[in-house]
Scaffold this active site. Sequence first.
Site, PDB file in Angstrom:
ATOM      1  N   LYS A 215       0.834  -1.205   0.000  1.00  0.00           N
ATOM      2  CA  LYS A 215       0.000   0.000   0.000  1.00  0.00           C
ATOM      3  C   LYS A 215       0.872   1.261   0.000  1.00  0.00           C
ATOM      4  CE  LYS A 215      -3.263   2.891   0.846  1.00  0.00           C
ATOM      5  NZ  LYS A 215      -4.576   3.046   0.335  1.00  0.00           N
ATOM      6  N   CYS A 269      -4.513  10.455   1.426  1.00  0.00           N
ATOM      7  CA  CYS A 269      -3.738   9.234   1.149  1.00  0.00           C
ATOM      8  C   CYS A 269      -2.344   9.583   0.644  1.00  0.00           C
ATOM      9  CB  CYS A 269      -4.450   8.389   0.100  1.00  0.00           C
ATOM     10  SG  CYS A 269      -6.177   8.137   0.473  1.00  0.00           S
TER      11      CYS A 269
HETATM   12  N1  SAJ Z   1      -2.701  14.557  -8.655  1.00  0.00           N
HETATM   13  C1  SAJ Z   1      -1.848  15.335  -9.409  1.00  0.00           C
HETATM   14  N2  SAJ Z   1      -1.455  14.872 -10.623  1.00  0.00           N
HETATM   15  C2  SAJ Z   1      -1.860  13.664 -11.105  1.00  0.00           C
HETATM   16  C3  SAJ Z   1      -2.705  12.856 -10.320  1.00  0.00           C
HETATM   17  C4  SAJ Z   1      -3.115  13.341  -9.082  1.00  0.00           C
HETATM   18  O1  SAJ Z   1      -1.452  16.434  -9.004  1.00  0.00           O
HETATM   19  O2  SAJ Z   1      -1.476  13.317 -12.216  1.00  0.00           O
HETATM   20  C5  SAJ Z   1      -3.154  15.028  -7.342  1.00  0.00           C
HETATM   21  C6  SAJ Z   1      -4.666  15.092  -7.206  1.00  0.00           C
HETATM   22  O3  SAJ Z   1      -5.174  16.298  -7.717  1.00  0.00           O
HETATM   23  C7  SAJ Z   1      -4.819  14.972  -5.712  1.00  0.00           C
HETATM   24  C8  SAJ Z   1      -3.699  14.016  -5.325  1.00  0.00           C
HETATM   25  O4  SAJ Z   1      -2.766  14.064  -6.380  1.00  0.00           O
HETATM   26  O5  SAJ Z   1      -4.615  16.211  -5.080  1.00  0.00           O
HETATM   27  C9  SAJ Z   1      -4.113  12.599  -5.076  1.00  0.00           C
HETATM   28  O6  SAJ Z   1      -5.078  12.171  -6.021  1.00  0.00           O
HETATM   29  P1  SAJ Z   1      -5.103  10.720  -6.672  1.00  0.00           P
HETATM   30  O7  SAJ Z   1      -6.248  10.625  -7.578  1.00  0.00           O
HETATM   31  O8  SAJ Z   1      -3.774  10.433  -7.247  1.00  0.00           O
HETATM   32  O9  SAJ Z   1      -5.226   9.739  -5.442  1.00  0.00           O
HETATM   33  P2  SAJ Z   1      -6.247   9.579  -4.206  1.00  0.00           P
HETATM   34  O10 SAJ Z   1      -5.548  10.147  -3.010  1.00  0.00           O
HETATM   35  O11 SAJ Z   1      -7.599  10.078  -4.491  1.00  0.00           O
HETATM   36  O12 SAJ Z   1      -6.311   7.983  -4.116  1.00  0.00           O
HETATM   37  C10 SAJ Z   1      -5.091   7.263  -3.983  1.00  0.00           C
HETATM   38  C11 SAJ Z   1      -5.111   6.082  -4.961  1.00  0.00           C
HETATM   39  N3  SAJ Z   1      -3.786   5.490  -5.040  1.00  0.00           N
HETATM   40  C12 SAJ Z   1      -3.179   5.265  -6.227  1.00  0.00           C
HETATM   41  O13 SAJ Z   1      -3.688   5.567  -7.277  1.00  0.00           O
HETATM   42  C13 SAJ Z   1      -1.850   4.599  -6.147  1.00  0.00           C
HETATM   43  C14 SAJ Z   1      -6.120   5.048  -4.506  1.00  0.00           C
HETATM   44  O14 SAJ Z   1      -6.039   3.877  -5.306  1.00  0.00           O
HETATM   45  C15 SAJ Z   1      -5.880   4.683  -3.036  1.00  0.00           C
HETATM   46  O15 SAJ Z   1      -6.832   3.735  -2.575  1.00  0.00           O
HETATM   47  C16 SAJ Z   1      -6.020   5.937  -2.223  1.00  0.00           C
HETATM   48  O16 SAJ Z   1      -4.990   6.839  -2.631  1.00  0.00           O
HETATM   49  C17 SAJ Z   1      -5.871   5.570  -0.761  1.00  0.00           C
HETATM   50  O17 SAJ Z   1      -6.902   5.427  -0.070  1.00  0.00           O
HETATM   51  O18 SAJ Z   1      -4.752   5.363  -0.325  1.00  0.00           O
END
Ligand code: SAJ
Length: 444
Positions: A215, A269
């Site tokens: 994780k 997360c």
């Molecule tokens: N973000 C960026 N650029 C990107 C992608 C995301 O700046 O290209 C930012 C988003 O705007 C946000 C943050 O990153 O602020 C996180 O967003 P996210 O969509 O990447 O992730 P979370 O936090 O919503 O969900 C993540 C997921 N983990 C992965 O994709 C490895 C999800 O599968 C997990 O279950 C979740 O964390 C968790 O509960 O840990």
Amino acid sequence: MKFQKICVLGLGYIGLPTASTFATHGLKVVGVDTNPRVIETLQNGNIHIHEPGLRTVVESALSSGNLTVSPRPEEADAFLIAVPTPFYEDTHGEYDGRNYRLADMRAVTAATEAILPCLRKGNLVVLESTSPPRTTVDLVKPILEKSGLKAGIDFHLCYSPERVLPGQILRELIENARVLGGITTESAKAAHDLYATFVKGEIIETDATTAEMVKLIENTTRDVNIAIANEFSRLAEKFGVDVWEAISLANRHPRINILSPGPGVGGHCISVDPWFLVETAPELTTLIYQARQVNDEQPHFVMEKVKQVLGSLKDKKIAALGLAYKPDVDDLRESPAAEVVHLLQQEGAQVKAWEPFKPDAKIKGIYMAANLEEAIESADLILLLVKHTEFISLQPQEIASKTHARLLIDCVNGLNTREWEDSGFTVYRLGVSNLKISNQQSRV
Ligand code: SAJ
């Protein structure tokens, strides 16, 4: 192993969907939460979380009688712990001049202690909360063994990371691969039997510490990848390059997949979990630490960009579009957009924020507009901070008729620059030099 009744401790973003899904798949589920308001809300047939499809599943779980809610656990065949593991706001660890965050494991400790009086021979306990490596064996196991029962002999103990994406939780809960880390092979097998109730993705058994690590390395990889994208955005501005075009072209390489820059990394997360690795081994995590720094600095970078466009921010009126931590969710936790607003205000700007997913959110020091019109009406500049679907489909002509603002900064590459320029706006984009942008249209 056969399961008829389970207790799910923690009815948040993970616990509630998990409890409800088990209940709609035929198990008797007691959902436990220590927050009386959560219990009351659910008992009244409402939900306290915005997640597509969740209301329907919870309603069906409650009305079938399979899901009941309670402030404390009761005897059951299995106990699932899905409580929050944030970090402490006010205390830090320190290593070699670097301050790092410390995981607040009090909720896990309390939930585990709450299980103690109900724990019986043959039970299964699963920790789902994201936790520093070795939490299952070093924290949870000793607490449960205070019962006089031996983990791995008298009861099964596992760690199973939840990996569902907010906004897609119900689908991913069922379809994602599920990793089950047992403190013994038998523990993992018992958990396998339980999760097979509804999981359609692959179910993989491993040991507890590996499962914890899985994780953490997933979310850390994403954080590091976003950090490098953010660093590229800074370099692109320096070199007069459009970072979005450069990343898009680089991503055509078969072995490259760079994520998107933006105003920073938020949520509960990705901006939290890497600290669990840093905390447990600060001497081995320089890169992970630096990535956190880069992403945390990104709101400053946005604020500086606004300053480049407006000069002094004193008394400048700014409409901030979006406060959620990412597109199309109502979750404002650890939101970099909110951090940008705070920084702009510190520089003297008057900011009105519009968050369509949570218009009535109360964030200390932030003025929430009642609607888009109010936010932009008297603005000098419009700042797009979140790529909500409804923002990227805004009509520039219509917006131009509702505001005298003709300056726009797009931090998420959400708008069609040419269309907005044709409607009289000067558009700046994060990751694209302010100096060249007015004549430059992204080719991607
Ligand atoms: N973000 C960026 N650029 C990107 C992608 C995301 O700046 O290209 C930012 C988003 O705007 C946000 C943050 O990153 O602020 C996180 O967003 P996210 O969509 O990447 O992730 P979370 O936090 O919503 O969900 C993540 C997921 N983990 C992965 O994709 C490895 C999800 O599968 C997990 O279950 C979740 O964390 C968790 O509960 O840990």
